[in-house]
Design a protein around this motif. Structure first.
Motif, PDB file in Angstrom:
ATOM      1  N   ASP A 239       0.831  -1.201   0.000  1.00  0.00           N
ATOM      2  CA  ASP A 239       0.000   0.000   0.000  1.00  0.00           C
ATOM      3  C   ASP A 239       0.868   1.254   0.000  1.00  0.00           C
ATOM      4  N   LYS A 240       1.967   1.226   0.766  1.00  0.00           N
ATOM      5  CA  LYS A 240       2.885   2.370   0.788  1.00  0.00           C
ATOM      6  C   LYS A 240       3.514   2.576  -0.589  1.00  0.00           C
ATOM      7  N   GLY A 241       3.925   1.477  -1.218  1.00  0.00           N
ATOM      8  CA  GLY A 241       4.515   1.572  -2.546  1.00  0.00           C
ATOM      9  C   GLY A 241       3.559   2.162  -3.558  1.00  0.00           C
ATOM     10  N   LYS A 242       2.287   1.717  -3.518  1.00  0.00           N
ATOM     11  CA  LYS A 242       1.281   2.252  -4.435  1.00  0.00           C
ATOM     12  C   LYS A 242       1.031   3.734  -4.189  1.00  0.00           C
ATOM     13  N   GLU A 243       0.967   4.099  -2.907  1.00  0.00           N
ATOM     14  CA  GLU A 243       0.729   5.499  -2.558  1.00  0.00           C
ATOM     15  C   GLU A 243       1.831   6.386  -3.122  1.00  0.00           C
ATOM     16  N   ILE A 244       3.076   5.997  -2.856  1.00  0.00           N
ATOM     17  CA  ILE A 244       4.217   6.793  -3.316  1.00  0.00           C
ATOM     18  C   ILE A 244       4.251   6.844  -4.844  1.00  0.00           C
ATOM     19  N   TYR A 245       3.982   5.714  -5.476  1.00  0.00           N
ATOM     20  CA  TYR A 245       4.018   5.689  -6.940  1.00  0.00           C
ATOM     21  C   TYR A 245       3.028   6.688  -7.522  1.00  0.00           C
ATOM     22  N   ASN A 246       1.826   6.668  -7.035  1.00  0.00           N
ATOM     23  CA  ASN A 246       0.783   7.543  -7.590  1.00  0.00           C
ATOM     24  C   ASN A 246       1.079   9.020  -7.339  1.00  0.00           C
ATOM     25  N   ILE A 247       1.717   9.325  -6.203  1.00  0.00           N
ATOM     26  CA  ILE A 247       2.102  10.714  -5.922  1.00  0.00           C
ATOM     27  C   ILE A 247       3.169  11.168  -6.910  1.00  0.00           C
ATOM     28  N   VAL A 248       4.180  10.323  -7.134  1.00  0.00           N
ATOM     29  CA  VAL A 248       5.263  10.673  -8.059  1.00  0.00           C
ATOM     30  C   VAL A 248       4.726  10.792  -9.481  1.00  0.00           C
ATOM     31  N   LEU A 249       3.847   9.886  -9.877  1.00  0.00           N
ATOM     32  CA  LEU A 249       3.284   9.943 -11.220  1.00  0.00           C
ATOM     33  C   LEU A 249       2.518  11.250 -11.439  1.00  0.00           C
ATOM     34  N   GLU A 250       1.732  11.646 -10.462  1.00  0.00           N
ATOM     35  CA  GLU A 250       0.985  12.894 -10.592  1.00  0.00           C
ATOM     36  C   GLU A 250       1.933  14.089 -10.613  1.00  0.00           C
ATOM     37  N   ALA A 251       3.013  14.037  -9.831  1.00  0.00           N
ATOM     38  CA  ALA A 251       4.007  15.118  -9.843  1.00  0.00           C
ATOM     39  C   ALA A 251       4.653  15.230 -11.211  1.00  0.00           C
ATOM     40  N   ASN A 252       4.983  14.093 -11.800  1.00  0.00           N
ATOM     41  CA  ASN A 252       5.569  14.065 -13.144  1.00  0.00           C
ATOM     42  C   ASN A 252       4.605  14.705 -14.146  1.00  0.00           C
ATOM     43  N   ARG A 253       3.354  14.332 -14.073  1.00  0.00           N
ATOM     44  CA  ARG A 253       2.363  14.853 -15.021  1.00  0.00           C
ATOM     45  C   ARG A 253       2.109  16.344 -14.824  1.00  0.00           C
ATOM     46  N   ARG A 254       2.030  16.771 -13.570  1.00  0.00           N
ATOM     47  CA  ARG A 254       1.772  18.188 -13.302  1.00  0.00           C
ATOM     48  C   ARG A 254       2.911  19.056 -13.834  1.00  0.00           C
ATOM     49  N   ALA A 255       4.133  18.605 -13.660  1.00  0.00           N
ATOM     50  CA  ALA A 255       5.269  19.380 -14.163  1.00  0.00           C
ATOM     51  C   ALA A 255       5.261  19.444 -15.682  1.00  0.00           C
ATOM     52  N   ILE A 256       5.024  18.310 -16.325  1.00  0.00           N
ATOM     53  CA  ILE A 256       5.010  18.279 -17.788  1.00  0.00           C
ATOM     54  C   ILE A 256       3.870  19.135 -18.340  1.00  0.00           C
ATOM     55  N   ASP A 257       2.754  19.131 -17.660  1.00  0.00           N
ATOM     56  CA  ASP A 257       1.572  19.864 -18.149  1.00  0.00           C
ATOM     57  C   ASP A 257       1.801  21.366 -18.282  1.00  0.00           C
ATOM     58  N   ILE A 258       2.725  21.929 -17.509  1.00  0.00           N
ATOM     59  CA  ILE A 258       2.920  23.384 -17.586  1.00  0.00           C
ATOM     60  C   ILE A 258       4.080  23.789 -18.489  1.00  0.00           C
ATOM     61  N   VAL A 259       4.752  22.799 -19.085  1.00  0.00           N
ATOM     62  CA  VAL A 259       5.904  23.123 -19.934  1.00  0.00           C
ATOM     63  C   VAL A 259       5.436  23.763 -21.238  1.00  0.00           C
ATOM     64  N   LYS A 260       5.866  24.983 -21.448  1.00  0.00           N
ATOM     65  CA  LYS A 260       5.630  25.697 -22.690  1.00  0.00           C
ATOM     66  C   LYS A 260       6.565  26.905 -22.716  1.00  0.00           C
ATOM     67  N   PRO A 261       6.784  27.509 -23.876  1.00  0.00           N
ATOM     68  CA  PRO A 261       7.692  28.659 -23.942  1.00  0.00           C
ATOM     69  C   PRO A 261       7.273  29.761 -22.967  1.00  0.00           C
ATOM     70  N   GLY A 262       8.253  30.323 -22.279  1.00  0.00           N
ATOM     71  CA  GLY A 262       8.008  31.419 -21.349  1.00  0.00           C
ATOM     72  C   GLY A 262       7.884  31.006 -19.904  1.00  0.00           C
ATOM     73  N   VAL A 263       7.609  29.734 -19.649  1.00  0.00           N
ATOM     74  CA  VAL A 263       7.514  29.248 -18.271  1.00  0.00           C
ATOM     75  C   VAL A 263       8.918  29.147 -17.682  1.00  0.00           C
ATOM     76  N   ARG A 264       9.059  29.494 -16.420  1.00  0.00           N
ATOM     77  CA  ARG A 264      10.368  29.410 -15.766  1.00  0.00           C
ATOM     78  C   ARG A 264      10.664  27.974 -15.351  1.00  0.00           C
ATOM     79  N   PHE A 265      11.944  27.614 -15.415  1.00  0.00           N
ATOM     80  CA  PHE A 265      12.340  26.277 -14.974  1.00  0.00           C
ATOM     81  C   PHE A 265      11.963  26.053 -13.511  1.00  0.00           C
ATOM     82  N   CYS A 266      12.104  27.074 -12.698  1.00  0.00           N
ATOM     83  CA  CYS A 266      11.796  26.923 -11.274  1.00  0.00           C
ATOM     84  C   CYS A 266      10.315  26.639 -11.054  1.00  0.00           C
TER      85      CYS A 266
END
Length: 358
Positions: A239-266
């Protein structure tokens, strides 16, 4: 010389009031000339001047016979190579010097050209290299296509219970079969608690039921690098492994979703980091969110909280958030993204949903 790339560098040199520059990094020389030269401890330098008086200083030990579009100035092991360079350097004009040029060469040039101003010129070329041209983008797509195939094969090997070290050895053969030149970096295959070490070196550990398995691999194809990470579980996920996996996956997706010209790396970093922190695991995300990639696995530039630069079309970098619980479990999910005119293209196509390997 690739004149389109050279002209971009010259334009940036002019804007930075840097009329002349010495480039010594073999990757940067390859970028401009299309030729790899690995000099070891010997001097290698490409001299670029706004007046067009460009020279490639090269030891006779390296018999480069093809026309590289720049005059070659030869020297041998018994000559003072830096003194030969100094004959062409314009005194009393700012001089850009490659950040990788050994001090023994730079100090000698400073001695010979006293009164000149020496600056780190690498930032100019590094920033030009950050935005890939059309040919480079296609090469990066191909390297990532091969990496997708390789990671699939690696995951399918997990039930054979090879050691981490053996998996790394098998990967080299897989890359060769797929047409790659080899690793872009030493692979990270990490089972169970080893996966909680982000830069774990492959050892003799063998996979156990319930382990998370980090597969962080990359190849070189036609001198361009790939890099990706997938985390899977063997037999079952806690259950801990699944929890952590889903959090990391959503973090990966959220970061990728905002990538476009003009966005800051930070801000890209924050999109991943804030999500992980909101779930109470912020202190277990111990590295930056990503790094630039191209001819080198770690090109200039990163996706971190301190990088306020804005992304531009043609940039390629990784998005690789992770959570690492010491002694327990580690999860990292990494993709490469290519910035387009209005968003980004994900170069890796391999599935990111939670996979349990039987």
């Amino acid at each position: 010389m690739n004149m389109e790339r050279l002209n971009k560098v010259l334009k940036e040199m002019e804007a930075a009031n840097t009329p002349q520059m010495l480039v010594s990094d073999p990757a940067a020389i390859f970028y401009l000339t299309g030729k790899w030269i690995h000099p070891g401890e010997r001097m290698l330098a490409l001299y670029i001047n706004l007046n067009g008086n460009n020279k490639l200083f090269i030891n006779e030990l390296f018999p480069v016979t093809e026309d590289l579009g720049v005059e070659k100035v030869w020297f041998n092991d018994t000559q003072d190579a830096v003194e030969i360079v100094s004959r062409y350097v314009e005194k009393d004009k700012p001089m850009g010097v490659d950040k990788n040029w050994p001090a023994r060469f730079l100090l000698r040039l400073m001695e010979l050209k006293g009164g000149s101003t020496f600056i780190n010129g690498s930032a100019i070329l590094d920033r030009v290299r950050m935005c890939k041209d059309a040919a480079e983008r296609d090469l990066m797509r191909e390297a990532s296509r091969i990496n997708d195939l390789a990671v699939d094969r690696m995951i399918k090997l997990i039930p054979e219970k090879h050691s981490e070290k053996k998996m790394g050895q098998l990967l080299l053969s897989i890359y060769e079969e797929l047409g790659a030149e080899g690793y872009s970096f030493d692979p990270i295959i990490a089972y169970g608690a080893n996966a909680a070490d982000p830069h774990h070196g492959c050892d003799n550990s063998v996979v156990k039921e319930g382990d998370s398995v980090i597969v962080d691999i990359g190849c070189v194809k036609d001198s361009y690098c790939s890099d990706m990470t997938r985390t899977v579980f063997y037999k079952y996920a806690s259950d801990k492994g699944k929890e952590i996996y889903n959090i990391v996956l959503e973090a990966n997706r959220r970061a990728i979703d905002i990538v476009k010209p003009g966005v800051r790396f930070c801000d890209i970093d924050a999109a991943a980091r804030d999500h992980i922190s909101a779930h109470g695991y912020g202190k277990f995300f111990t590295h930056r969110t990503g790094h630039s990639i191209g001819i080198e696995t770690h090109d200039f530039g990163d996706v971190s909280s301190v990088n306020t630069d804005r992304v531009q079309p043609g940039m390629i970098f990784s998005v690789e958030p992770g959570i690492y619980l010491p002694g327990e479990v580690g999860v990292r999910i990494e993709d490469l993204v290519l910035v387009t005119e209005d968003g980004c293209e994900i170069l890796n196509k391999y599935d990111k949903e939670l996979i349990i390997v039987e």
